[in-house]
Enzyme design. Structure first.
Site, PDB file in Angstrom:
ATOM      1  N   ASP A  98     -10.173   1.285   8.142  1.00  0.00           N
ATOM      2  CA  ASP A  98      -8.982   0.445   8.287  1.00  0.00           C
ATOM      3  C   ASP A  98      -7.742   1.293   8.041  1.00  0.00           C
ATOM      4  O   ASP A  98      -7.791   2.344   7.422  1.00  0.00           O
ATOM      5  CB  ASP A  98      -9.023  -0.814   7.418  1.00  0.00           C
ATOM      6  CG  ASP A  98      -9.025  -0.557   5.926  1.00  0.00           C
ATOM      7  OD1 ASP A  98      -9.119   0.620   5.521  1.00  0.00           O
ATOM      8  OD2 ASP A  98      -8.925  -1.524   5.167  1.00  0.00           O
ATOM      9  N   CYS A 105       0.801  -1.212   0.000  1.00  0.00           N
ATOM     10  CA  CYS A 105       0.000   0.000   0.000  1.00  0.00           C
ATOM     11  C   CYS A 105       0.837   1.267   0.000  1.00  0.00           C
ATOM     12  O   CYS A 105       0.306   2.366  -0.128  1.00  0.00           O
ATOM     13  CB  CYS A 105      -0.951  -0.007   1.203  1.00  0.00           C
ATOM     14  SG  CYS A 105      -2.263  -1.245   1.051  1.00  0.00           S
ATOM     15  N   LYS A 149       0.399   3.527  -3.077  1.00  0.00           N
ATOM     16  CA  LYS A 149      -0.787   4.338  -3.327  1.00  0.00           C
ATOM     17  C   LYS A 149      -0.405   5.724  -3.839  1.00  0.00           C
ATOM     18  O   LYS A 149       0.634   6.284  -3.458  1.00  0.00           O
ATOM     19  CB  LYS A 149      -1.591   4.505  -2.038  1.00  0.00           C
ATOM     20  CG  LYS A 149      -2.515   3.341  -1.708  1.00  0.00           C
ATOM     21  CD  LYS A 149      -3.389   3.692  -0.526  1.00  0.00           C
ATOM     22  CE  LYS A 149      -4.440   2.626  -0.261  1.00  0.00           C
ATOM     23  NZ  LYS A 149      -5.323   2.997   0.865  1.00  0.00           N
ATOM     24  N   SER A 194     -16.785  11.234   1.530  1.00  0.00           N
ATOM     25  CA  SER A 194     -16.049  11.141   2.788  1.00  0.00           C
ATOM     26  C   SER A 194     -14.743  10.351   2.664  1.00  0.00           C
ATOM     27  O   SER A 194     -14.007  10.232   3.644  1.00  0.00           O
ATOM     28  CB  SER A 194     -16.924  10.505   3.872  1.00  0.00           C
ATOM     29  OG  SER A 194     -17.219   9.158   3.555  1.00  0.00           O
ATOM     30  N   ASP A 249     -11.567  -3.928   3.384  1.00  0.00           N
ATOM     31  CA  ASP A 249     -12.430  -2.784   3.110  1.00  0.00           C
ATOM     32  C   ASP A 249     -13.897  -3.095   3.399  1.00  0.00           C
ATOM     33  O   ASP A 249     -14.659  -2.224   3.814  1.00  0.00           O
ATOM     34  CB  ASP A 249     -12.280  -2.347   1.658  1.00  0.00           C
ATOM     35  CG  ASP A 249     -10.986  -1.579   1.405  1.00  0.00           C
ATOM     36  OD1 ASP A 249     -10.410  -1.070   2.386  1.00  0.00           O
ATOM     37  OD2 ASP A 249     -10.564  -1.491   0.245  1.00  0.00           O
ATOM     38  N   HIS A 299      -9.702 -10.976 -13.666  1.00  0.00           N
ATOM     39  CA  HIS A 299      -9.192 -10.349 -14.872  1.00  0.00           C
ATOM     40  C   HIS A 299      -7.673 -10.258 -14.773  1.00  0.00           C
ATOM     41  O   HIS A 299      -7.129  -9.999 -13.702  1.00  0.00           O
ATOM     42  CB  HIS A 299      -9.786  -8.941 -15.024  1.00  0.00           C
ATOM     43  CG  HIS A 299      -9.368  -8.237 -16.282  1.00  0.00           C
ATOM     44  ND1 HIS A 299      -9.738  -8.670 -17.531  1.00  0.00           N
ATOM     45  CD2 HIS A 299      -8.595  -7.135 -16.469  1.00  0.00           C
ATOM     46  CE1 HIS A 299      -9.228  -7.863 -18.441  1.00  0.00           C
ATOM     47  NE2 HIS A 299      -8.529  -6.917 -17.826  1.00  0.00           N
TER      48      HIS A 299
END
Length: 334
Positions: free
Chosen positions: A228, A16, A19, A52, A95, A144
């Protein structure tokens, strides 16, 4: 490994920490509300959308039944392909748990440099994802794949939740404690692993742990607000929560738990660019008090498959701060 290089060396970043920086992302998506239903419209079917910056989208389909939809994928965070698959799957499922939902079905998202990396490694990645989906009792139905310069893996996940019992990041109230269900420091340990090849089983164990039980405990305790903790770090995700809820948040730096070896990794300089960008983003909104650079970096550390940050007491999870009435800064570190 037989192909000559470690898996994490085939990507410019890991997990992550890859990102897009939160400030840049918010500028890009500003004004891109929902095409139907009205983002943030309490009378519309879209209960949670873009406004949000919450963990997933939520749409009411009938009465109190709502669908939770999300997608998450990233470059290798560890060299073991099976563990990478498990981590990426747990992270994607998180999530749904962070919204108070239950995952129903997932599809794989795979990018693979097929002329560089053996496809048998991709099979191991997919096997790791499958095993975590089985553990979560979530159906896995295909997916995919594309040929890409960097390996990437994750899932698009659809879940279900009670519309009246969601965990949202805009429902925080002043006077409520903050609980954190997993320790911090995953980012710096992953960065050390990428640089040195050292293996940190304690970090893998944290990243592959589902947030299912934590979400169930939060709902049972009556919580209505949570998020999270992933790529934007504890401070980044808490800033978004406080801003969306119209409150400020106080963090007790001494109460925050860390994975073994995390502080040493920071002291030795294994801090990702993503973590430093997180800190730059939250700094104007944060009163750091006497917190030193090491603490600031750890609180902003870009997590992969981190825990839940819950507004409320969660049995077994440490209380790391509280929400307070809105002040000059959205975050205060003590």
């Amino acid at each position: 490994m037989r192909f000559g290089r470690r898996l994490t060396q085939y990507a410019h970043g890991g997990g992550c920490a890859c990102k897009i920086p939160p400030g840049e992302l918010e500028e890009v998506v500003a004004g891109l509300g929902a095409a139907a239903g009205g983002d943030g419209d309490a009378d519309g079917d879209l209960l949670v959308g873009l406004d949000s910056g919450d963990d997933a989208a939520v749409v009411r389909i009938s009465g109190d039944t709502a669908v939770v939809a999300t997608a998450d994928f990233f470059t290798p965070v560890v060299d073991d392909p099976y563990d990478w698959g498990r981590i990426a799957a747990a992270n994607a499922l998180s999530d749904v748990y962070a919204m108070g939902g239950r995952p129903l079905v997932a599809v794989n998202l795979l990018a693979w440099p097929r002329e560089v990396l053996p496809f048998e490694l991709a099979r191991e990645v997919l096997r790791g994802g499958r095993d975590v989906a089985v553990l979560a009792e979530c159906h896995l139905g295909g997916g995919h794949s594309v040929d890409d310069l960097e390996p990437k893996y994750g899932m698009a996940v659809t879940g279900i939740a009670e519309a009246g019992r969601l965990l949202r990041n805009d429902r925080g109230r002043a006077g409520v404690p903050l609980s954190l269900t997993k320790p911090l420091g995953l980012g710096v340990l992953n960065n050390r692993h990428k640089a040195t090849g050292e293996v940190f089983e304690q970090a893998v164990a944290v990243m592959t742990e589902l947030n299912r039980d934590a979400a169930a405990a939060a709902l049972k305790a009556g919580a209505a607000c949570a998020t999270d903790v992933t790529g934007f770090g504890l401070l980044g995700h808490l800033h978004k929560l406080a801003r969306a809820s119209g409150v400020s948040a106080v963090i007790d730096a001494g109460a925050v738990p860390y994975v073994d070896g995390a502080r040493e990794a920071v002291r030795d300089g294994f801090v990702s660019g993503g973590t430093r960008r997180n800190l730059d983003w939250v700094a104007p909104h944060t009163d750091f008090g006497s917190a030193g650079e090491e603490t600031r970096l750890l609180l902003a550390d870009a997590q992969t498959s981190g825990g839940l940050l819950v507004a409320g007491e969660v049995p077994g999870a440490p209380i790391v701060g509280e929400l307070v009435a809105a002040g000059d800064r959205s975050l205060v570190v003590r």
